[in-house]
Scaffold this active site. Structure first.
Site, mmCIF file in Angstrom:
data_model
loop_
_atom_site.group_PDB
_atom_site.id
_atom_site.type_symbol
_atom_site.label_atom_id
_atom_site.label_comp_id
_atom_site.label_asym_id
_atom_site.label_seq_id
_atom_site.Cartn_x
_atom_site.Cartn_y
_atom_site.Cartn_z
ATOM 1 N N GLY A 50 0.867 -1.167 0.000
ATOM 2 C CA GLY A 50 0.000 0.000 0.000
ATOM 3 C C GLY A 50 0.901 1.212 0.000
ATOM 4 O O GLY A 50 2.109 1.095 0.121
ATOM 5 N N CYS A 51 0.312 2.375 -0.103
ATOM 6 C CA CYS A 51 1.091 3.602 -0.098
ATOM 7 C C CYS A 51 1.626 3.847 1.313
ATOM 8 O O CYS A 51 2.646 4.472 1.515
ATOM 9 C CB CYS A 51 0.182 4.746 -0.521
ATOM 10 S SG CYS A 51 1.013 6.073 -1.345
#
Ligand SMILES: Cc1ncc(COP(=O)(O)O)c(C=O)c1O
Lengths: 139, 408
Positions: A50-51
């Site tokens: 994920g970011c």
């Protein structure tokens, strides 16, 4: 326990909490109690980037049943991950692929599933379903 | 504490600050990502659509003339804002990213060849890395990276050593979005010019905090986004020296950018239109002028002074949090406070703060190479704008103590 029963149980657990703090304290506790994924499974292949945080998902067949183990480097995501594993792990690939998941919404945590890019949780759920479809096809 | 002119009245200019999030008053500390917009910008946007929406530079009717006039007013206003010699040196783009891509794709593809070197720095935003990597891949150019020290400052000696006749472009960030560092751009430009290289500055962060003078800097290209200067999203500018822009080919074809089209040959329009193909973002360009007026009415110096007081207060206050380490301790900083807390993941911090109505940014801030250099996966970042207050910083500190208690 069916997927539906596991969800209803979680919804009931969360009914005890009437503010965000106790709700998140509980999720953090779930995160702390959730057994960590063994290092050997924290591979590049199992990582869901994920970011913001990283999530690892390991899947395997145990007889007829598809099982999941998972982990995250953020504790709140870990708690949320433990709930998804509790609900989906140990069912047939068919059941997992077609499961109607409503508990996150009912508990008021659906925003964590909406932020696809930022936390990997939504990608993890998608990956769990993909495993369901893949193992279903393999049978 | 300066009370210039009156923060309470400034706050009234920003309707969004009244939002209540989960029962709590919004505390907005994600200004480095985008600032909120004052009422006059919102009114200008709806005023345009309600009274003079028309396509520009084309129709001969009242609305079209009014819209064209307002659009070109912003260009002259922008020219003044950065002190550019000529208004046609201001090209409207979608923002900083788009501006950098324009230079890489137009100037870069025309003038760079195999073996030429492009210098960037360790603290660049992805939008000042990837366009150059794409160019290097296509042209066989070499990308070189200025290292930083642990405080988050460029190593200028190393930079000087990198410069040579092969250096064609130096593209660095004026102020870092992840660390706050203000880079010694005047020195960087002078040294680059000595070897004949052109310099582009990524002004996405600097433009809302620092006084800009492209002539004093003698910079070749300057890129910025209006949404970070209290203006609308989806628009920015590229400033370029006229002789460079004139020598550059257009990089997008279409309407607006042509003089004459036949199927055999098209002649291009002149500056700035040759780089503005298609119907531009008229409403946002028109409204942007009001954002610049707003900033200049408050006074950039006043804004900078107030923001640096906020930064100092916050920097001192967060030091009380056990295990907290500030990331980015340069001597010169814009109002960006990035930090990590031992044993706590930045995403967990953000979730706990969000539940208290406090908006911060966490993660790698689109600067992954910088994060790897610093040996971290990400930070929590609070960034301050002119409407923020000391009381809000106190809420952040309280929020962090709560996060510490819950997550610790
Ligand atoms: C330093 C820096 N450069 C470039 C950008 C990209 O700006 P935009 O997304 O408006 O094109 C940003 C914004 O996030 C930034 O902070």
């Amino acid at each position: 326990m069916t997927i539906k029963e596991a969800q209803d149980e979680l919804i009931e657990d969360f009914e005890l909490f009437d503010d965000w703090e106790s709700k998140y304290e509980y999720i953090i506790d779930l995160g702390k109690q959730f057994p960590p994924l063994e290092e050997q499974f924290k591979t590049e292949e199992n990582i869901i980037k994920g970011c913001q945080s990283r999530v690892w998902l390991n899947a395997y067949m145990d007889g007829e049943l598809l099982k999941f183990e998972a982990d995250s480097d953020a504790i709140i995501v870990r708690g949320l991950v433990s709930m998804l594993v509790k609900v989906l792990s140990g069912h047939t690939p068919e059941e997992i692929a077609s499961a109607d998941l409503y508990f996150m919404e009912r508990i008021g945590l659906h925003q964590h599933l909406a932020q696809t890019r930022s936390n990997g949780l939504a990608s993890m759920l998608k990956q769990m379903r993909t495993y369901g479809i893949a193992y279903q096809a393999a049978e | 504490m300066t009370n210039f002119p009156d923060i309470a009245s400034i706050r009234k200019d920003f309707p969004i600050l009244n939002e209540v999030i989960g029962g709590k008053q919004l505390v907005y500390f994600d200004n480095a990502a985008t600032t909120q917009k004052p009422r006059i910008v919102l009114d200008a946007l709806s005023g345009y659509y309600e009274h003079y929406n028309a396509n520009i530079h084309r129709g001969i009717h009242h609305l079209a003339e009014k819209a064209t006039g307002a659009f070109e007013d912003t260009r002259r206003r922008m020219q003044k804002f950065i002190n550019a010699p000529l208004s046609e040196e201001v090209i409207f783009t979608y923002g900083t990213t788009d501006s950098i891509n324009l230079v890489a794709q137009s100037y870069g593809r025309k003038f760079l060849k195999e073996g030429d070197e492009i210098i960037i720095s360790t603290m660049e935003h992805h939008s000042n890395i990837v366009p150059w990597q794409m160019l290097c891949e296509e042209k066989g150019c070499v990308l070189r990276v200025i290292p930083i020290n642990d405080e988050g400052e460029l190593l200028m000696d190393e930079y000087e050593k990198m410069l040579s006749g092969k250096t064609k472009i130096v593209s660095v960030v004026h102020a870092s979005n992840a660390l706050g560092t203000i880079n010694p751009v005047s020195d960087i430009i002078k040294k680059a010019h000595k070897v004949g290289a052109k310099v582009l500055l990524d002004g996405a962060q600097a433009s809302s905090h620092l006084f800009l003078d492209v002539q004093a800097l003698d910079v070749d290209f300057y890129a910025l986004s209006l949404h970070k200067i209290y203006g609308p999203t989806g628009m920015g500018i590229l400033y370029g020296k006229k002789e460079l822009l004139d020598a550059m080919p257009p990089y997008r074809g279409g309407g607006e950018m042509i003089k004459e089209v036949t199927f055999e040959k098209t002649t291009y329009n002149e500056l700035p239109y040759k780089f503005e193909a298609g119907t531009p973002n008229i409403a946002d360009v028109v409204a942007a002028k009001y954002a610049l007026d707003y900033v200049d009415t408050l006074g950039k110096d006043n804004i900078a002074k107030y923001e640096s007081e906020l930064l100092k207060y916050a920097t001192d206050a967060v030091r009380e949090i056990p295990g907290l380490k500030i990331i980015g301790q340069a001597k010169d900083k814009v109002s960006v406070l990035s930090f990590v807390i031992e044993g706590m993941h930045h995403q967990d911090i953000a979730v706990i703060l969000d539940n208290q109505g406090i908006a911060v940014r966490t993660g790698h801030h689109c600067t992954q190479p910088l994060m790897s250099r610093l040996g971290i996966l990400g930070t929590t970042r609070a960034s301050f704008a002119v409407y923020n207050t000391i009381e809000e910083i106190d809420s952040l500190i309280k929020g962090l103590h709560k996060a510490k208690k819950m997550l610790g």
